[in-house]
Design an enzyme around this catalytic site. Structure first.
Site, PDB file in Angstrom:
ATOM      1  N   LYS A  88       0.854  -1.180   0.000  1.00 52.05           N
ATOM      2  CA  LYS A  88       0.000   0.000   0.000  1.00 52.05           C
ATOM      3  C   LYS A  88       0.889   1.229   0.000  1.00 52.05           C
ATOM      4  O   LYS A  88       2.010   1.196   0.518  1.00 52.05           O
ATOM      5  CB  LYS A  88      -0.889   0.025   1.250  1.00 52.05           C
ATOM      6  N   VAL A 189     -21.258   7.006   1.369  1.00 49.82           N
ATOM      7  CA  VAL A 189     -21.915   6.644   0.100  1.00 49.82           C
ATOM      8  C   VAL A 189     -21.202   7.325  -1.070  1.00 49.82           C
ATOM      9  O   VAL A 189     -21.816   7.886  -1.965  1.00 49.82           O
ATOM     10  CB  VAL A 189     -23.422   6.988   0.128  1.00 49.82           C
ATOM     11  N   VAL A 192     -17.641   3.680  -3.362  1.00 50.70           N
ATOM     12  CA  VAL A 192     -18.156   2.312  -3.234  1.00 50.70           C
ATOM     13  C   VAL A 192     -19.575   2.291  -2.697  1.00 50.70           C
ATOM     14  O   VAL A 192     -20.441   1.570  -3.195  1.00 50.70           O
ATOM     15  CB  VAL A 192     -17.238   1.467  -2.315  1.00 50.70           C
TER      16      VAL A 192
END
Length: 369
Positions: A88, A189, A192
């Site tokens: 990452k 929201v 994804v």
């Protein structure tokens, strides 16, 4: 500086959370780039994981986030059945202020310098268009646009995978994989979460949403103010209100990590937690607190693996149907983890870790022969 170094070294070398193979600090003064690339494991293959662009409160927080997220990617990729390790990266700073084409190109050069040990993709604060720019300097960038040979927005299959994990959770708790008639709370929201809301509505769920960005909430409310889902979506002010919604049966954290902590777990009204956010457990022991309260936790890195399945497929020539078929298997993997948890007498998070660790150990053993 000493405290930060001690903390990083402790995580790298001396704790069960560590074991990172390589951590690279990247700086390009001309563009203002400050980044951390963390490679946790290459036991199964090159370390694949996205690049997060975020205004961290401190450099220490940024480093620790890269370490924690990269470790999670090792486990996620292992349980997704991918022949890829975990890595990452984080770019430190406000993307709305700092992001530029020159900065992304500089970052791409750092990724390329690792010679394929790390493969990057999108994450919080980075998008398909950004990966197109990064890819101009490195062949090890996925999550690119279809016009540039990529798979496009990986949020699509991330949400689909979470939905499959939620169906498996419902099967385990209520004996039925449908969400019809269930009240589901979605916190976050954005990239994804808004796709997840659509899956839930199509399956017959009642959805309660919240987001720190008012425009993200309003977009969904406006979309479903009329039509067949009118009245099926409502909103609350914040996550604190969401977890206390009367009759809430499933809670889906889909924003940043640490959503399950000492404050939120005692207040949860839901019987299932299944969401897209990475690193939902704020600290070790939270999974036991959930179990003690009778709350089923679907491990985040298991159910949100649809996106990494999608971007990984770019490495062999992207095919959406093939990826969706792999993401559908998240349903079976989630049930397998619940079964293992029951047989071993441990929380699902611990069961998932055992399965992933065994796959990585088997790969290391095979290479040593």
């Amino acid at each position: 500086m000493t405290e930060m170094t001690d903390g990083v070294l402790h995580t790298l070398f001396r704790t069960e959370q560590g074991g990172h193979e390589q951590v690279v600090l990247c700086q390009d003064r001309a563009t203002g780039l400050k980044a951390v690339i963390a490679i946790h494991s290459t036991a199964l293959g090159p370390a694949l994981g996205g690049t997060r662009f975020h205004a961290y409160a401190s450099d220490e927080e940024a480093v620790m986030d890269a370490l924690n997220l990269s470790r999670g990617m090792s486990y996620k990729n292992a349980l997704a059945g991918l022949d890829l390790g975990g890595g990452k990266a984080v770019i430190i700073g406000d993307p709305d202020v700092l992001k530029s084409e020159e900065l992304l190109l500089a970052y791409g050069r750092f990724v390329e310098s690792l010679g394929g040990r790390y493969v990057t993709a999108c994450d919080v604060g980075t998008f398909v268009a950004d990966m197109d720019v990064v890819a101009r300097e490195t062949r090890w960038a996925t999550g690119r646009s279809p016009e540039n040979g990529g798979a496009g927005d990986s949020s699509v299959l991330t949400a689909f995978g979470v939905f499959q994990g939620m169906r498996a959770s419902a099967q385990h708790v209520w004996g039925d994989p449908t969400l019809r008639g269930r009240k589901v709370g979605v916190a976050g929201v954005g990239k994804v979460g808004h796709y997840l809301v659509e899956h839930l509505l199509e399956d017959g769920a009642e959805v309660v949403i919240t987001d720190v960005r008012e425009e993200s909430v309003q977009r969904i409310l406006d979309k479903h103010s009329t039509g067949k889902y009118a009245g099926k979506v409502t909103a609350v002010a914040d996550t604190d209100a969401l977890i206390r919604v009367e009759g809430l049966e499933i809670y889906a954290p889909c924003a940043l990590g640490g959503a399950l902590n000492d404050d939120t777990v005692p207040a949860l009204t839901a019987k299932i937690v299944c969401g897209a956010a990475n690193n939902q457990l704020a600290h070790p022991g939270i999974e036991k607190d959930l179990e003690d309260r009778g709350i089923l936790y679907a491990p985040d890195y298991v159910v949100n693996a649809g996106g990494v399945i999608q971007v990984a497929d770019e490495l062999v020539g992207f095919d959406f149907d093939r990826c969706k078929a792999k993401a559908t298997k998240i349903f079976d993997t989630t049930l397998e983890i619940f079964a293992r948890a029951k047989s071993d007498g441990i929380p699902p998070a611990a069961a998932a870790d055992r399965i992933a660790e065994q796959r990585m150990a088997d790969a290391r053993a095979a290479r040593a022969v």
